[in-house]
Design a protein around this motif. Structure first.
Motif, PDB file in Angstrom:
ATOM      1  N   GLY A  67     -62.807  56.140  85.382  1.00  0.00           N
ATOM      2  CA  GLY A  67     -62.533  54.789  84.907  1.00  0.00           C
ATOM      3  C   GLY A  67     -62.376  53.821  86.063  1.00  0.00           C
ATOM      4  O   GLY A  67     -62.638  54.151  87.223  1.00  0.00           O
ATOM      5  N   THR A  68     -61.922  52.628  85.733  1.00  0.00           N
ATOM      6  CA  THR A  68     -61.694  51.580  86.727  1.00  0.00           C
ATOM      7  C   THR A  68     -60.419  50.830  86.389  1.00  0.00           C
ATOM      8  O   THR A  68     -59.996  50.785  85.231  1.00  0.00           O
ATOM      9  CB  THR A  68     -62.867  50.574  86.781  1.00  0.00           C
ATOM     10  OG1 THR A  68     -63.089  50.059  85.451  1.00  0.00           O
ATOM     11  CG2 THR A  68     -64.135  51.227  87.284  1.00  0.00           C
ATOM     12  N   LEU A  69     -59.812  50.254  87.413  1.00  0.00           N
ATOM     13  CA  LEU A  69     -58.669  49.380  87.201  1.00  0.00           C
ATOM     14  C   LEU A  69     -59.173  47.974  86.906  1.00  0.00           C
ATOM     15  O   LEU A  69     -60.068  47.467  87.595  1.00  0.00           O
ATOM     16  CB  LEU A  69     -57.769  49.351  88.440  1.00  0.00           C
ATOM     17  CG  LEU A  69     -57.054  50.650  88.814  1.00  0.00           C
ATOM     18  CD1 LEU A  69     -56.175  50.421  90.029  1.00  0.00           C
ATOM     19  CD2 LEU A  69     -56.234  51.188  87.651  1.00  0.00           C
ATOM     20  N   VAL A 273     -60.747  53.817  80.861  1.00  0.00           N
ATOM     21  CA  VAL A 273     -61.193  55.190  81.111  1.00  0.00           C
ATOM     22  C   VAL A 273     -62.269  55.554  80.094  1.00  0.00           C
ATOM     23  O   VAL A 273     -62.156  55.237  78.901  1.00  0.00           O
ATOM     24  CB  VAL A 273     -60.013  56.180  81.012  1.00  0.00           C
ATOM     25  CG1 VAL A 273     -60.468  57.593  81.333  1.00  0.00           C
ATOM     26  CG2 VAL A 273     -58.899  55.758  81.950  1.00  0.00           C
ATOM     27  N   ARG A 274     -63.314  56.249  80.577  1.00  0.00           N
ATOM     28  CA  ARG A 274     -64.411  56.683  79.702  1.00  0.00           C
ATOM     29  C   ARG A 274     -64.251  58.185  79.430  1.00  0.00           C
ATOM     30  O   ARG A 274     -64.374  59.005  80.349  1.00  0.00           O
ATOM     31  CB  ARG A 274     -65.760  56.382  80.352  1.00  0.00           C
ATOM     32  CG  ARG A 274     -66.028  54.894  80.487  1.00  0.00           C
ATOM     33  CD  ARG A 274     -67.321  54.613  81.233  1.00  0.00           C
ATOM     34  NE  ARG A 274     -67.257  55.039  82.631  1.00  0.00           N
ATOM     35  CZ  ARG A 274     -66.699  54.326  83.590  1.00  0.00           C
ATOM     36  NH1 ARG A 274     -66.142  53.169  83.320  1.00  0.00           N
ATOM     37  NH2 ARG A 274     -66.689  54.769  84.837  1.00  0.00           N
ATOM     38  N   ILE A 275     -63.978  58.523  78.160  1.00  0.00           N
ATOM     39  CA  ILE A 275     -63.765  59.909  77.743  1.00  0.00           C
ATOM     40  C   ILE A 275     -65.013  60.382  76.991  1.00  0.00           C
ATOM     41  O   ILE A 275     -65.523  59.659  76.126  1.00  0.00           O
ATOM     42  CB  ILE A 275     -62.526  60.024  76.840  1.00  0.00           C
ATOM     43  CG1 ILE A 275     -61.284  59.538  77.591  1.00  0.00           C
ATOM     44  CG2 ILE A 275     -62.333  61.456  76.361  1.00  0.00           C
ATOM     45  CD1 ILE A 275     -60.944  60.341  78.825  1.00  0.00           C
ATOM     46  N   PRO A 276     -65.544  61.584  77.287  1.00  0.00           N
ATOM     47  CA  PRO A 276     -66.711  62.090  76.556  1.00  0.00           C
ATOM     48  C   PRO A 276     -66.457  62.115  75.051  1.00  0.00           C
ATOM     49  O   PRO A 276     -65.349  62.418  74.598  1.00  0.00           O
ATOM     50  CB  PRO A 276     -66.895  63.509  77.120  1.00  0.00           C
ATOM     51  CG  PRO A 276     -66.262  63.454  78.477  1.00  0.00           C
ATOM     52  CD  PRO A 276     -65.118  62.497  78.362  1.00  0.00           C
ATOM     53  N   LEU A 315     -64.513  54.294  75.312  1.00  0.00           N
ATOM     54  CA  LEU A 315     -63.644  53.571  76.240  1.00  0.00           C
ATOM     55  C   LEU A 315     -62.198  53.623  75.749  1.00  0.00           C
ATOM     56  O   LEU A 315     -61.912  53.307  74.588  1.00  0.00           O
ATOM     57  CB  LEU A 315     -64.095  52.125  76.374  1.00  0.00           C
ATOM     58  CG  LEU A 315     -63.442  51.304  77.497  1.00  0.00           C
ATOM     59  CD1 LEU A 315     -63.835  51.868  78.844  1.00  0.00           C
ATOM     60  CD2 LEU A 315     -63.858  49.848  77.391  1.00  0.00           C
ATOM     61  N   VAL A 316     -61.306  54.039  76.625  1.00  0.00           N
ATOM     62  CA  VAL A 316     -59.880  54.144  76.314  1.00  0.00           C
ATOM     63  C   VAL A 316     -59.114  53.260  77.288  1.00  0.00           C
ATOM     64  O   VAL A 316     -59.276  53.383  78.511  1.00  0.00           O
ATOM     65  CB  VAL A 316     -59.389  55.610  76.420  1.00  0.00           C
ATOM     66  CG1 VAL A 316     -57.880  55.680  76.202  1.00  0.00           C
ATOM     67  CG2 VAL A 316     -60.116  56.483  75.415  1.00  0.00           C
TER      68      VAL A 316
END
Length: 417
Positions: A67-69, A273-276, A315-316
């Motif tokens: 993910g990224t901030l 955050v990108r979760i599968p 996306l979380v």
């Protein structure tokens, strides 16, 4: 004299036949054993295998994703009118205040429209004041007229009452009293009419002034809009923060709605955050999260789960509740681990190469000496990032091969050296 003995020759033939039979049986048995003999177990270097030992205890289930901030509060500043970029005053990366001018734009037509709107508003305000004064004068005239009629009526009423007693005593003719009474009644009716006219005039004045105020408010809003459009030719940040982007160039023509600058508050960050998509089913709002910024671990919790799937991931949003380490800034790449649950007192092992949740696999289990491995069926349970629950097939302390063993699918044994 020699005596020929036929029984010796016959026994010799029987011995030869028996010998041939034994040889044939031996050949058949050897062929049978050779046919059923398993292929020799291949030898594998221990260093080339990834192995783990089955453990019992608490197993932490997690899902992980990159993910990224990103800032919690981001303000995109867009163009309100057609304009030309004259000058970029502040470049990205600078700290800005709410009134800091980022860009200078130009559009003479916008300035002219603002001046025209101001002039029209001032003219309408003057007309409203004149109309208000005129209507107030009309209302005063009507009040004066109503007061005069009421005075005449009161005088006529008193005269009629006085003449009533005189007529009853015969001092004046009754016809005179009747005339006075009639005049009083007429003035009473006029009084009611004038009162109704005063009420109607008041309603008319209120309606006219309300219409004028509505038109005046419309012109005031139009003038405010034109003034704001003219003021926005000096593009200001609007909020205090860090200027992140200025996606235009000097001399560029921009249309209404074009994003001209992005300002963010750097002190208030969150993680995206990108979760599968295969793992998102276990993620829920409020679950604890550990965000690795590569310069420290920050605690957080899941605050939002996007309902859509994009490129195989969901996306979380993660709200950061711990103190950010030095160097944390917007767009910094991070890794996040979301804690799903803690499983107490279960068998678990490292996740094998092809192990899936609630599935079955055949793994190579090392013997007591550790130099041979035998393939055994294993029933798997719930999974984590690097761990998986063992439902059946293995015991605590067993060492199994977790790496890819597809090259030895036709073998059930391996020699480890």
């Amino acid at each position: 004299m020699d005596i020929q003995r036929s029984d010796i020759k016959q026994r010799k033939i029987l011995r030869q036949r028996a010998l041939y039979a034994l040889v044939g049986v031996a050949v058949l048995l050897a062929g049978y054993f050779l046919f059923n003999l398993e292929p020799a177990a291949p030898t594998v270097e221990r260093a080339s295998l990834w192995m783990d030992t089955v453990k019992r205890g608490e197993m932490l289930r997690e899902v992980r994703g990159p993910g990224t901030l990103v800032p919690k509060e981001i303000r995109w500043i867009a163009a309100e009118t057609l304009a030309r970029v004259e000058r970029i005053v502040i470049r990205p990366g600078a700290t800005v205040q709410a009134d800091s001018i980022i860009l200078e734009l130009s559009n003479p037509e916008v300035v002219d429209l603002a001046l025209a709107a101001e002039a029209e508003l001032k003219a309408a305000e003057a007309d409203y004041q004149a109309r208000q004064a005129s209507l107030a004068s009309q209302a005063l005239d009507q009040r004066a007229q109503q007061a005069s009629v009421e005075a005449d009526y009161e005088s006529a009423r008193l005269q009629a009452e006085a003449e009533k007693e005189l007529a009853a005593k015969g001092i004046i003719p009754s016809i005179q009293y009747r005339r006075s009474q009639l005049a009083s009644d007429q003035l009473k009716l006029r009084t009611e009419i004038e009162a109704e006219r005063s009420r109607g005039l008041k309603q008319l004045v209120d309606a006219q002034l309300a219409a004028d105020r509505a038109r005046l408010e419309q012109l005031r809003n139009a003038a405010t809009l034109r003034r704001r459009q003219a003021d926005n030719l000096q593009l200001r940040a609007g909020v205090a923060g860090v200027l992140q982007q200025v996606p235009v160039q000097e001399g560029q023509q921009v249309t209404p709605g074009t994003n001209l600058a992005r300002v963010a508050k750097p002190g208030e960050l969150m993680a995206e955050v990108r979760i599968p998509e295969t793992q998102i089913k276990d993620v829920a709002i409020g679950q604890p999260v550990k965000v690795d910024t590569r310069n420290g671990i920050v605690e957080g919790r899941v605050s939002r789960i996007d309902p859509a799937v994009l490129n195989g991931s969901v996306l979380v949003d993660v709200e950061l509740i711990g103190e950010l380490p030095a160097g944390a800034r917007p767009d910094l790449s991070v890794d996040a681990s979301i804690e799903i649950e803690r499983l107490p007192d279960v068998l678990y092992v490292g996740r094998p190469a092809y192990g899936q949740a609630e599935g079955s696999v055949r793994l190579f289990r090392l013997d007591a000496e550790g130099d041979r491995a035998l393939r055994v069926p294993v029933q798997l349970g719930r999974t984590s990032v690097n761990l998986i629950e063992i439902r059946n097939g293995l015991a605590e302390g067993d060492t199994v091969v977790l790496s890819d063993t597809s090259a030895w699918d036709e073998f059930d044994r391996l020699r480890i050296r």
